[in-house]
Design an enzyme around this catalytic site. Structure first.
Site, PDB file in Angstrom:
ATOM      1  CE  LYS A  11     -29.443 -12.287  34.380  1.00  0.00           C
ATOM      2  NZ  LYS A  11     -30.030 -11.081  35.041  1.00  0.00           N
ATOM      3  CE1 TYR A  51     -29.139 -12.896  40.190  1.00  0.00           C
ATOM      4  CE2 TYR A  51     -30.330 -14.845  39.450  1.00  0.00           C
ATOM      5  CZ  TYR A  51     -29.519 -13.751  39.182  1.00  0.00           C
ATOM      6  OH  TYR A  51     -29.100 -13.500  37.895  1.00  0.00           O
ATOM      7  CG  ASN A 114     -30.801  -8.019  32.944  1.00  0.00           C
ATOM      8  OD1 ASN A 114     -30.716  -9.231  33.101  1.00  0.00           O
ATOM      9  ND2 ASN A 114     -30.488  -7.148  33.878  1.00  0.00           N
ATOM     10  CG  HIS A 117     -25.205 -13.042  36.819  1.00  0.00           C
ATOM     11  ND1 HIS A 117     -25.680 -12.316  37.884  1.00  0.00           N
ATOM     12  CD2 HIS A 117     -24.061 -13.645  37.257  1.00  0.00           C
ATOM     13  CE1 HIS A 117     -24.862 -12.481  38.918  1.00  0.00           C
ATOM     14  NE2 HIS A 117     -23.873 -13.286  38.568  1.00  0.00           N
ATOM     15  CD  GLU A 128     -22.119 -14.476  41.342  1.00  0.00           C
ATOM     16  OE1 GLU A 128     -22.860 -13.681  41.932  1.00  0.00           O
ATOM     17  OE2 GLU A 128     -21.635 -14.235  40.205  1.00  0.00           O
TER      18      GLU A 128
HETATM   19  P1  ADP Z   1     -26.814  -6.707  37.719  1.00  0.00           P
HETATM   20  O1  ADP Z   1     -27.314  -7.998  37.113  1.00  0.00           O
HETATM   21  O2  ADP Z   1     -26.618  -5.632  36.674  1.00  0.00           O
HETATM   22  O3  ADP Z   1     -25.610  -6.884  38.614  1.00  0.00           O
HETATM   23  P2  ADP Z   1     -28.481  -6.393  40.145  1.00  0.00           P
HETATM   24  O4  ADP Z   1     -27.466  -7.178  40.920  1.00  0.00           O
HETATM   25  O5  ADP Z   1     -28.927  -5.075  40.702  1.00  0.00           O
HETATM   26  O6  ADP Z   1     -27.997  -6.128  38.635  1.00  0.00           O
HETATM   27  O7  ADP Z   1     -29.797  -7.275  39.964  1.00  0.00           O
HETATM   28  C1  ADP Z   1     -29.720  -8.642  39.662  1.00  0.00           C
HETATM   29  C2  ADP Z   1     -30.756  -8.979  38.614  1.00  0.00           C
HETATM   30  O8  ADP Z   1     -32.066  -8.783  39.174  1.00  0.00           O
HETATM   31  C3  ADP Z   1     -30.746  -8.070  37.365  1.00  0.00           C
HETATM   32  O9  ADP Z   1     -29.794  -8.451  36.419  1.00  0.00           O
HETATM   33  C4  ADP Z   1     -32.167  -8.244  36.858  1.00  0.00           C
HETATM   34  O10 ADP Z   1     -32.333  -9.475  36.135  1.00  0.00           O
HETATM   35  C5  ADP Z   1     -32.962  -8.335  38.158  1.00  0.00           C
HETATM   36  N1  ADP Z   1     -33.495  -7.005  38.542  1.00  0.00           N
HETATM   37  C6  ADP Z   1     -32.795  -5.960  39.048  1.00  0.00           C
HETATM   38  N2  ADP Z   1     -33.595  -4.897  39.274  1.00  0.00           N
HETATM   39  C7  ADP Z   1     -34.847  -5.286  38.899  1.00  0.00           C
HETATM   40  C8  ADP Z   1     -36.128  -4.654  38.883  1.00  0.00           C
HETATM   41  N3  ADP Z   1     -36.283  -3.397  39.308  1.00  0.00           N
HETATM   42  N4  ADP Z   1     -37.187  -5.363  38.426  1.00  0.00           N
HETATM   43  C9  ADP Z   1     -37.045  -6.644  38.009  1.00  0.00           C
HETATM   44  N5  ADP Z   1     -35.861  -7.304  37.996  1.00  0.00           N
HETATM   45  C10 ADP Z   1     -34.776  -6.646  38.425  1.00  0.00           C
END
Ligand code: ADP
Length: 140
Positions: A11, A51, A114, A117, A128
């Protein structure tokens, strides 16, 4: 265990800090092989499409703004049990909950920014991969 393919992204928070190599090394060290890779700066609209599953979530605007804020590396990873293995190496969504030795523990800045992905299931992996790559861009 069958050989699988999964979709991965490095990312914008990570590409900005020049962590493409360090993250790719952690993926490779876990036994995953990069069979497709390119650098893209996605538009807000592409981020919203990619997304779309999260469009009702309160963080959708923040997420799509962040994902279109800089370059991303999109990759196809191949290996035994690749989907689950990639999720394991990534670590928990929130770096505060991520286990030692995971990419998010090492590099993620927040629950939103974070660093990586990874697809969560075979169906999403196929969707994807097809979203970002044509078949002739994947070289196993
Ligand atoms: P993952 O990427 O671990 O599969 P999710 O599918 O739940 O997690 O969420 C997709 C992405 O959305 C996350 O990787 C993160 O970048 C963002 N995200 C998830 N929860 C939050 C939150 N509470 N606040 C801001 N961004 C979030």
């Amino acid at each position: 265990m069958a050989i699988e393919r999964t979709f991965s992204m490095i990312k914008p928070d990570a590409t900005k800090r020049n962590l493409t190599g360090a993250i790719t090394k952690m993926l490779e060290d876990a036994g995953l092989r990069v069979v497709a890779s390119k650098r893209v700066w996605m538009s807000r609209r592409q981020a919203e499409q990619f997304y779309a599953v999260h469009k009702e979530r309160p963080f959708f605007g923040e997420l799509t703004e962040f994902m279109s804020s800089g370059p991303t590396i999109v990759q196809v990873l191949e290996g035994e049990n690749a989907i689950a293995k990639n999720r394991e190496v990534m670590g928990a969504t929130n770096p505060a909950d991520a286990a030692e030795g995971t990419i998010r523990k090492a590099f993620a800045q927040s629950i939103g920014e974070n660093s990586v992905h990874g697809s969560d299931a075979p169906e999403t992996a196929a969707e994807e991969i097809a979203f970002w790559f044509g078949g002739n861009e994947i070289v196993g």
